[in-house]
Motif scaffolding. Structure first.
Motif, short mmCIF file in Angstrom:
data_model
loop_
_atom_site.label_atom_id
_atom_site.label_comp_id
_atom_site.label_asym_id
_atom_site.label_seq_id
_atom_site.Cartn_x
_atom_site.Cartn_y
_atom_site.Cartn_z
N VAL A 169 -28.48 -22.91 -50.96
CA VAL A 169 -27.63 -22.57 -49.83
C VAL A 169 -26.57 -23.65 -49.63
CG1 VAL A 169 -27.54 -22.16 -47.34
CG2 VAL A 169 -29.42 -21.21 -48.68
N ASP A 170 -26.98 -24.91 -49.66
CA ASP A 170 -26.04 -26.02 -49.49
C ASP A 170 -25.01 -26.04 -50.62
OD1 ASP A 170 -27.34 -26.84 -47.21
OD2 ASP A 170 -28.57 -28.34 -48.22
N LEU A 171 -25.46 -25.78 -51.83
CA LEU A 171 -24.57 -25.79 -52.99
C LEU A 171 -23.52 -24.69 -52.87
CD1 LEU A 171 -24.43 -27.43 -55.70
CD2 LEU A 171 -25.66 -25.51 -56.74
N ALA A 172 -23.93 -23.54 -52.37
CA ALA A 172 -23.05 -22.37 -52.33
C ALA A 172 -22.16 -22.31 -51.09
CB ALA A 172 -23.90 -21.10 -52.39
N ARG A 173 -22.36 -23.21 -50.13
CA ARG A 173 -21.69 -23.08 -48.84
C ARG A 173 -20.17 -22.98 -48.98
NH1 ARG A 173 -24.55 -23.44 -44.67
NH2 ARG A 173 -26.08 -24.86 -45.64
N GLY A 174 -19.64 -21.85 -48.49
CA GLY A 174 -18.19 -21.63 -48.52
C GLY A 174 -17.64 -21.32 -49.89
N GLY A 175 -18.50 -21.08 -50.88
CA GLY A 175 -18.02 -20.80 -52.23
C GLY A 175 -17.27 -19.48 -52.31
N ASP A 176 -16.32 -19.40 -53.23
CA ASP A 176 -15.52 -18.19 -53.37
C ASP A 176 -16.28 -17.08 -54.10
OD1 ASP A 176 -12.86 -18.99 -52.24
OD2 ASP A 176 -13.10 -20.57 -53.73
N LEU A 177 -16.99 -17.43 -55.17
CA LEU A 177 -17.78 -16.45 -55.91
C LEU A 177 -19.15 -17.05 -56.18
CD1 LEU A 177 -16.61 -14.11 -58.73
CD2 LEU A 177 -18.81 -15.26 -58.91
N PHE A 178 -20.18 -16.32 -55.80
CA PHE A 178 -21.56 -16.77 -55.94
C PHE A 178 -22.23 -15.92 -57.01
CE2 PHE A 178 -25.81 -17.26 -53.41
CZ PHE A 178 -26.25 -18.21 -54.32
N LEU A 179 -22.45 -16.50 -58.18
CA LEU A 179 -23.13 -15.84 -59.29
C LEU A 179 -24.61 -16.19 -59.16
CD1 LEU A 179 -22.73 -14.26 -61.98
CD2 LEU A 179 -22.42 -16.47 -63.10
N CYS A 180 -25.37 -15.23 -58.64
CA CYS A 180 -26.73 -15.55 -58.19
C CYS A 180 -27.76 -14.66 -58.88
CB CYS A 180 -26.83 -15.37 -56.69
SG CYS A 180 -28.43 -15.88 -56.00
N GLU A 181 -28.82 -15.29 -59.34
CA GLU A 181 -29.89 -14.54 -59.99
C GLU A 181 -30.60 -13.63 -59.00
OE1 GLU A 181 -33.68 -14.77 -59.63
OE2 GLU A 181 -33.98 -16.72 -60.60
#
Length: 250
Positions: A169-181
């Motif tokens: 969650v911290d790593l992805a915060r505010g990210g433009d594109l989240f490539l998530c398993e």
């Protein structure tokens, strides 16, 4: 940044896709995220064997790194133009030993190093070409990393393989594109510290406030439509399913 899905199947290749591998390009620099089963063949649809500038490995399960053995053959035994120069390879501790062990018949103990310039990942930030990378440990049975990759004010976040994880969650915060398993199905598998299901991927995206969610690493026995529906039920932004050959401009 241009993101091309080379392969997105989880655990083993499906009839439609190789395992995890993603090509990221900016300023003429080509960075490959993971090289799982079948990815080396598919990669050649998108760039030449010797056109990569660096490889970044999230962890050392075969569906994320095993085609590096074939890539060793392509670089070490190349006849036209001679042996390829060493390409930077960033991976968990012991990446070199695991590759030597998997290949099992290298000419000598230094052979892998002659074509792969190994760098050991640790949590924190570093540069690869034009990209700023932040790596963080995520929740998986082996040493595994998620990545936030930034360029030109834009950000791509790649979960790698992980169970529910505050660090993600911290790593992805505010990210433009989240490539998530999203390997598991909500209400079906419940194995702590291994993978996310579609609903959990959506929850992580919601909490992180990302711009868009792309679900990946769905194994052949999992119905991707269910995972997409479950993610959409909790995350209000765009939710797509990764498909081999898909291209995203981040």
């Amino acid at each position: 940044m241009k993101l091309t899905v080379v392969g997105c199947s989880g655990s083993f290749p499906s009839a439609e896709s190789a395992c995890s591998s993603y090509l990221l390009e900016a300023d003429g620099f080509r960075l490959l995220l993971d090289m799982g089963n079948g990815a080396l063949g598919e990669l050649q649809r998108h760039c030449g064997l010797y056109d990569l500038d660096a490889v970044l490995l999230s962890h050392l399960h075969p569906d994320h790194f095993i085609d590096m053995c074939g890539y060793f053959v392509a670089r070490y035994y190349r006849h036209d133009g001679g042996r390829a120069e060493a390409i930077p390879v960033y991976g968990p501790e012991d990446t070199e030993r695991r590759l030597v062990q998997a290949y099992d018949d290298v000419p000598d103990e230094k052979s892998m190093r002659e074509v792969f310039d190994f760098h050991t990942l640790t949590p924190g930030s570093f540069e690869i070409g034009p990209f700023t990378i932040r790596a963080e440990r995520v929740c998986h049975p082996v040493e595994a990393y998620g990545f936030r990759i930034e360029y030109g004010g834009r950000s791509l976040v790649y979960s790698g393989d992980t169970g529910p994880c505050e660090a993600l969650v911290d790593l992805a915060r505010g990210g433009d594109l989240f490539l998530c398993e999203a390997a598991f199905t909500h209400g079906k598998e419940d194995i702590p510290g291994l993978h996310l299901n579609g609903r959990q991927a959506g929850e992580h995206a919601l909490r992180a406030g990302v711009g868009a969610l792309v679900l990946t690493h769905v194994p052949p026995w999992t119905d991707p439509q269910i995972n997409q529906r479950d993610a959409q039920a909790v995350f209000g932004g765009p939710v797509e399913l990764a498909k081999a050959g898909a291209v995203y401009e981040v």
